[in-house]
Design an enzyme around this catalytic site. Structure first.
Site, short mmCIF file in Angstrom:
data_model
loop_
_atom_site.label_atom_id
_atom_site.label_comp_id
_atom_site.label_asym_id
_atom_site.label_seq_id
_atom_site.Cartn_x
_atom_site.Cartn_y
_atom_site.Cartn_z
N ASP A 18 0.88 -1.16 0.00
CA ASP A 18 0.00 0.00 0.00
C ASP A 18 0.92 1.22 0.00
OD1 ASP A 18 -2.36 1.64 0.44
OD2 ASP A 18 -1.71 1.79 2.53
N ASP A 20 -0.02 5.06 0.87
CA ASP A 20 -0.19 6.13 1.85
C ASP A 20 -0.06 5.61 3.28
OD1 ASP A 20 -0.72 7.50 -0.44
OD2 ASP A 20 -2.86 7.73 -0.08
#
Length: 277
Positions: A18, A20
């Protein structure tokens, strides 16, 4: 340390990250709002709203409902934006905005996975126009990101073609595994949010990074490793030969961004006071 080099006689493997608050310390999409404001794509009110959204994201992350509201808002906001202009703004400000917020620990992990012979795949809810250049900056092999519909005029229509969120992230990496020959049982995945639980469950080596409370509970219950990343570092500090040409025209962008962020915090504080009152 990962420390094991892949046996190439076995099926290929990958590490899925992922973006962020897992690889970078902020929201990738919201980070560029200051540049979009300076480029004339959004007005001051929109800049303040995205600054507030960034603040909420940094303080406690966003739950499912907040993510959905943000998606709806951003989808409407980008309607009519020229895609080429967006790409140019991202390219011009990428190093100034993203380079300083890359977690040193994440950059090291990416290097270790590559050394071990694994592909590195960034899987992000943010738009492809933002995520793809960041993936290139990080040296990722592939990127999975949200895609907006582009009209014949080269502008966003405001409709979402593919939303990389929740279960769709897991579906995407399963499709990649099939097309690229990845053995998911031997693959790794990293995320900070419980919304990525399906993606983490899809691999044999899931990791919770800076997890929200819900993901921390899940990780503890399942015995998954919990990693704390907290050292953002510029790539040129990690790689002495890395150099970015100066862009004097962008100094004003940073100033506008700081002002917008401050105004967002003031708005949030006033909102809380009025709510309490």
């Amino acid at each position: 340390m990962l420390g094991v080099v892949e046996n190439h006689s076995l099926p290929r493997t990958a590490a899925f990250f992922d973006l962020d608050k897992t690889v970078i310390a902020k929201s990738s999409t919201l980070t560029f709002s200051k540049s979009f404001y300076q480029g004339g794509l959004i007005n001051r009110r929109a800049a303040l709203r995205t600054a507030y959204a960034q603040f909420v994201f940094l303080v406690g992350g966003m739950d499912h409902d907040q993510m959905e509201r943000t998606r709806e808002y951003l989808s409407a906001l980008v309607r009519g934006w020229n895609v080429q202009q967006v790409k140019e703004i991202v390219a011009e400000t990428l190093h100034e905005l993203i380079d300083p917020i890359i977690y040193d620990e994440a950059a090291s992990l990416i290097e270790e996975h590559h050394t071990a012979g694994r592909d590195v795949v960034i899987v992000s809810t943010s738009g492809a126009e933002v995520v793809e250049p960041i993936g290139e900056l990080l040296g990722a092999d592939r990127v999975v990101a949200t895609r907006m519909v582009v009209g014949e005029d080269g502008c966003f229509t405001g409709e979402v073609e593919y939303y990389a969120y929740g279960p769709t992230k897991a579906e995407a990496i399963k499709e990649l595994a099939e097309s690229e020959g990845y053995d998911l049982e031997r693959c790794h995945a990293y995320s900070d949010s419980v919304t990525d639980l399906p993606m983490l469950q899809a691999v044999g080596h899931p990791h919770a990074v800076n997890p929200d409370r819900a993901l921390r509970r899940e990780a503890l219950a399942r015995g998954w490793p919990i990693l704390d990343f907290h050292r953002p570092v510029r790539l040129k500090q990690r790689l002495p030969g890395f150099a970015v040409p100066p862009r004097p025209a962008l100094v004003a962008v940073a100033a506008i961004g700081a002002a917008a962020a401050t105004a967002g915090l003031v708005w949030y504080a006033n909102r809380r006071r009025s709510t309490v009152a």
